[in-house]
Design a protein around this motif. Structure first.
Motif, short mmCIF file in Angstrom:
data_model
loop_
_atom_site.label_atom_id
_atom_site.label_comp_id
_atom_site.label_asym_id
_atom_site.label_seq_id
_atom_site.Cartn_x
_atom_site.Cartn_y
_atom_site.Cartn_z
N ARG A 65 29.53 33.56 -11.60
CA ARG A 65 29.07 34.91 -11.34
C ARG A 65 30.17 35.78 -10.71
O ARG A 65 30.25 36.97 -10.99
CB ARG A 65 27.84 34.87 -10.42
N LEU A 115 32.36 37.12 -13.41
CA LEU A 115 31.64 38.08 -14.24
C LEU A 115 31.51 39.42 -13.52
O LEU A 115 31.78 40.49 -14.09
CB LEU A 115 30.26 37.53 -14.60
N TYR A 130 24.10 37.42 -16.06
CA TYR A 130 24.79 36.12 -16.14
C TYR A 130 24.08 35.18 -17.11
O TYR A 130 24.72 34.45 -17.87
CB TYR A 130 24.87 35.48 -14.75
#
Length: 405
Positions: free
Chosen positions: A334, A337, A357
């Motif tokens: 995460r 991202l 995600y």
């Protein structure tokens, strides 16, 4: 150990060009030679003049084009070779002839069908003849890695008496282990009369993947010059990589060595040599490979985002690469991202990130890498599937140090 400068002898244009399929024309060689001079190498081995008219011309033109760096030409222990090398170097401001002969039993018996005494005599005569053309003469003891140390010491003493200014100890077949090669250099330093008058050089091949390690052990044990190539190109598995040995020295100040190399130019000359030779750099090549500063593992990415040093011992800027890369794959977490979206101008709250995600993983499992275009598609998909999910957009977000691609 006192602070000690290590001379960088670049043989990209000679040994490096001996790779099958690699051929440089004179114009390309001059371009690379000028960049090598800008890089700060101490010696450029420009070619082997007797090998072809083209190589002779290249050495001659490089001699005219380079002013600060020593220009070196290779010659066997043959008068014709040495004479051609001397003539090709006549325009060089700092010329050097690099002549020599095989010294291992294998070379003496099977290559030359000769004896140790005759080899010593040829070595002496070649150095003396080269001194008629230039003052700076380097002698190479080919296959020194497999040469008996006592005989090697004897031939070194003789060429020093004959006027050699540099002696090259090649591990021609990449045979030596680092400790063994280091001991060989140390033996010569401690047992050769007059060794303090000359520069001792390493020239290691990478047949067993030990070229850089052997060069390192060579300088630790007393060698003052490293012969190497950009991207480690060269015969068979290649030579000591210039960028590797230089950055090892730079990143380990406790070694008390330094070079004149402007490391910020390493990346650009790597690209130039690769482009001119057609020899692609393997992605995982140390220092200059495309993956050298790229991160795709979630754990690594999280660490890099928090502090670069967690997973990088070298600052990419030190070798001319602006920023590291966070590559989005199915192994990314995460943090990576969110970081990539922030680079695109999107700031995600926790709920938004969790939703995106899960969609991201669905895409990532099907592809090797997720691009910026696909990140925007994922963002649109998340909005369509969950209208209550708030995604904050800020197109003027200040960019972080790490470049995301």
């Amino acid at each position: 150990m006192e602070n000690n400068k290590i001379q960088i002898f670049d043989t990209t244009l000679r040994d490096g060009e001996q790779v099958p399929g690699c051929k440089l024309n004179t114009k390309e060689k001059i371009k690379i030679a000028k960049r090598l001079e800008d890089l700060g190498v101490d010696i450029i081995e420009a070619g082997f003049p007797t090998s072809s008219p083209g190589d002779y011309k290249s050495v001659q033109e490089i001699s005219k084009s380079v002013s600060k760096t020593i220009v070196c030409a290779l010659a066997r222990a043959v008068e014709k070779d040495i004479e051609l090398a001397g003539n090709a170097l006549k325009y060089a401001k700092k010329p050097r002839i690099h002549t020599g002969i095989g010294t291992s039993n294998c070379h003496i018996l099977y290559k030359f069908n000769s004896t140790q005494e005759k080899i010593i005599e040829r070595a002496k005569l070649s150095v003396k003849y080269a001194k008629k053309f230039v003052e700076d003469v380097e002698f190479y003891a080919e296959d020194a890695g497999r040469t008996d140390n006592n005989f090697l010491a004897k031939i070194c003493e003789n060429v020093i008496k004959s006027g050699a200014t540099v002696i090259n100890i090649p591990d021609t077949t990449g045979y030596c282990l680092p400790e063994e090669y280091g001991k060989k250099i140390r033996f010569l330093k401690e047992n050769v009369t007059g060794i303090h008058k000359i520069v001792l050089s390493t020239h290691c091949h990478n047949d067993l993947g030990l070229a850089t390690a052997n060069s390192l052990f060579g300088i630790i044990n007393g060698a003052q010059q490293v012969e190497c190539t950009v991207n480690g190109i060269g015969e068979r598995a290649g030579n000591t990589s210039l960028e590797e040995i230089v950055m090892i020295i730079k990143q380990n100040p406790h070694l008390n060595f330094f070079t004149n190399i402007n490391t910020k130019l390493i990346s650009s000359i790597s690209y130039l040599v690769s482009d001119c030779t057609g020899m692609k750099v393997q992605p995982n090549k140390a220092i200059v490979g495309i993956n050298a500063f790229s991160h795709s593992s979630g754990i690594h990415q999280d660490g890099i985002i928090k502090r670069r040093e967690t997973y990088e011992s070298i600052n990419p800027e030190d070798v001319g690469i602006n920023e590291s890369s966070i590559i989005l794959t199915a192994r990314s977490g995460r943090a990576a991202l969110a970081y990539r979206y922030k680079k695109l101008g999107y700031s995600l709250n926790k709920r938004s990130l969790d939703l995106i995600y899960s969609i991201f993983l669905h895409y990532a499992d099907k592809k090797k890498e997720i691009t910026d275009k696909e990140l925007k598609i994922i963002l649109e998909k998340a909005n369509l599937n969950n209208k209550n999910n708030k995604i904050l957009h800020s197109s003027n977000k200040k960019k972080r140090i790490i470049n995301v691609v």
